[in-house]
Scaffold this motif. Structure first.
Motif, short mmCIF file in Angstrom:
data_model
loop_
_atom_site.label_atom_id
_atom_site.label_comp_id
_atom_site.label_asym_id
_atom_site.label_seq_id
_atom_site.Cartn_x
_atom_site.Cartn_y
_atom_site.Cartn_z
N UNK A 1 54.64 25.46 27.46
CA UNK A 1 55.80 26.31 27.71
C UNK A 1 55.43 27.77 27.92
N UNK A 2 54.35 28.22 27.29
CA UNK A 2 53.90 29.58 27.53
C UNK A 2 53.49 29.79 28.97
N UNK A 3 52.77 28.84 29.53
CA UNK A 3 52.37 28.92 30.93
C UNK A 3 53.58 28.79 31.84
N UNK A 4 54.51 27.90 31.50
CA UNK A 4 55.73 27.76 32.30
C UNK A 4 56.48 29.08 32.38
N UNK A 5 56.65 29.76 31.24
CA UNK A 5 57.42 31.00 31.24
C UNK A 5 56.66 32.13 31.94
N UNK A 6 55.35 32.21 31.71
CA UNK A 6 54.56 33.23 32.40
C UNK A 6 54.58 32.99 33.90
N UNK A 7 54.45 31.73 34.29
CA UNK A 7 54.50 31.40 35.70
C UNK A 7 55.86 31.69 36.32
N UNK A 8 56.93 31.43 35.55
CA UNK A 8 58.27 31.71 36.06
C UNK A 8 58.47 33.21 36.27
N UNK A 9 58.00 34.01 35.32
CA UNK A 9 58.10 35.47 35.46
C UNK A 9 57.36 35.94 36.71
N UNK A 10 56.16 35.42 36.92
CA UNK A 10 55.36 35.93 38.03
C UNK A 10 55.81 35.37 39.37
N UNK A 11 56.27 34.15 39.40
CA UNK A 11 56.80 33.60 40.65
C UNK A 11 57.98 34.45 41.12
N UNK A 12 58.87 34.80 40.20
CA UNK A 12 60.03 35.60 40.56
C UNK A 12 59.62 37.01 40.97
N UNK A 13 58.70 37.61 40.20
CA UNK A 13 58.26 38.98 40.51
C UNK A 13 57.58 39.03 41.88
N UNK A 14 56.77 38.04 42.19
CA UNK A 14 56.05 38.05 43.46
C UNK A 14 57.00 37.71 44.62
N UNK B 1 67.49 13.90 35.42
CA UNK B 1 66.50 13.47 36.43
C UNK B 1 65.36 12.65 35.86
N UNK B 2 65.12 12.79 34.53
CA UNK B 2 63.95 12.12 33.96
C UNK B 2 64.27 11.30 32.72
N UNK B 3 65.55 11.19 32.38
CA UNK B 3 65.93 10.32 31.29
C UNK B 3 66.08 11.03 29.96
N UNK B 4 66.46 10.28 28.89
CA UNK B 4 66.70 10.88 27.57
C UNK B 4 65.46 11.59 27.02
N UNK B 5 65.73 12.65 26.28
CA UNK B 5 64.69 13.43 25.61
C UNK B 5 63.58 13.88 26.58
N UNK B 6 63.98 14.24 27.81
CA UNK B 6 62.99 14.64 28.81
C UNK B 6 62.27 15.92 28.40
N UNK B 7 62.99 16.89 27.83
CA UNK B 7 62.34 18.14 27.41
C UNK B 7 61.27 17.86 26.38
N UNK B 8 61.61 17.05 25.39
CA UNK B 8 60.65 16.74 24.33
C UNK B 8 59.45 15.97 24.87
N UNK B 9 59.70 15.00 25.74
CA UNK B 9 58.60 14.19 26.25
C UNK B 9 57.66 15.00 27.13
N UNK B 10 58.18 16.02 27.80
CA UNK B 10 57.34 16.86 28.65
C UNK B 10 56.53 17.87 27.85
N UNK B 11 57.12 18.45 26.80
CA UNK B 11 56.53 19.65 26.21
C UNK B 11 56.14 19.55 24.74
#
Length: 313
Positions: free
Chosen positions: A168-181, A290-300
């Motif tokens: 999640x740290x990389x996801x948020x850092x990447x989201x910040x920089x994708x938007x900034x760029x 899109x990915x079923x129950x508890x998708x957030x937990x299963x991903x991260x």
């Protein structure tokens, strides 16, 4: 910590000024800060739509304009700079050789500043919660990420060399920089900025989000960085540029393509909105549909996050 200068001591060779002062000096000296102003006009309504109506105050941005260190080279990838959440203050350095204190080329300097400012505005605006642990201030939530008192974070680090991310740290850092760029790329287009050659070409492609796999492979080769760099510090800057692209931006882009597919841009917006609000409901619902129950937990979710409390790691 938020009323005293507790940051610039880490950069004894650099002269820092509030960004508001620097912009006035640039205006008096005829420096072209047009790309930065174009960018502000783009990011204000965009960030407000994401739930962030108040931007990082310019007076709180410490901008390094000059360095006495031999061969010093500044910009987004300068060592030990960026946003500091406890102080609510970022450190940014002027792109390029820092010996004279005068930005050159000024349009690229303004674009690098815009990318850093737009990026740090999102760090500044992301939800945070803190608790006291004895005399220590512990940040227990940042955006959509969580940390236990013993230091364990909700998601585990990515494996070395991974082309994607589940951290999640990389996801948020990447989201910040994708938007900034994205904002920087649009400001460059509106201002009519063209690519440069040499080290400035890599910097332009970086701040506008145009770096590709071939660029990353080239920046991983010291001899190529040395060939276009005016100093060892500049070559190190280029190397850091390539590593950041590979470990953050490329991984986040792959994550969006894997999980979002044709809705990658929509997923990006949902991530940013959740970061700013600190509420997981909309993001969790988007993933669940899109990915079923508890998708957030299963991903991260890291399997050790809810284990017995042990020493900090």
């Amino acid at each position: 910590m938020r009323t005293a200068d507790t940051l610039t001591g880490d950069h004894p060779n650099v002269t820092f000024l509030p960004l508001s002062v620097v912009l006035r000096r640039w205006g008096d000296a005829g420096v072209d800060a047009g790309p930065f102003q174009y960018g502000l006009a783009i990011l204000r309504p965009r960030y407000a739509a994401l739930g962030l109506p108040r931007l990082l105050p310019l007076d709180r941005v410490l901008y390094g304009i000059q360095s006495t260190a031999p061969g010093a080279f500044g910009g987004f990838h300068h060592p030990n700079q960026g946003y500091r959440h406890l102080q609510m203050r970022p450190l940014i350095t002027t792109y390029g050789p820092m010996g004279t204190g005068f930005p050159e080329p000024s349009e690229l300097v303004a674009l690098d500043l815009l990318r850093a400012y737009a990026h740090d505005c999102l760090h500044y605006g992301s939800y945070r919660s803190y608790r006291l642990r004895g005399d220590e201030v512990v940040r227990t939530q940042y955006g959509v990420n969580f940390r236990r008192h013993d230091g364990r974070t909700y998601s585990a680090p990515d494996l070395a060399g991974s082309p994607t991310t589940r951290n999640l740290g990389v996801v948020m850092e990447g989201a910040c920089d994708r938007e900034a760029r994205r904002i920087t790329r649009e400001a460059a287009r509106q201002h009519g900025v063209q690519q440069w050659a040499g080290i400035d070409r890599s910097a332009y492609r970086d701040v506008t989000g145009l770096l590709d796999r071939a660029d990353v492979e080239a920046l991983a080769q010291p001899e190529i960085c040395d060939a276009v760099s005016p100093s060892p510090a500049a070559a190190a800057f280029l190397g850091s540029n390539g590593r950041y692209q590979a470990s953050v931006n490329a991984r986040y882009a792959t994550f969006l393509d894997e999980i979002g597919r044709d809705e990658a841009d929509d997923l990006h917006d949902v991530v940013l909105t959740a970061m700013i609000s600190g509420q997981l409901s909309a993001l969790s619902a988007w993933l669940r549909e899109r990915r079923g129950p508890k998708a957030f937990e299963s991903l991260f979710l890291s399997p050790v996050y809810f284990g017995p409390i042990g020493p900090a790691t």
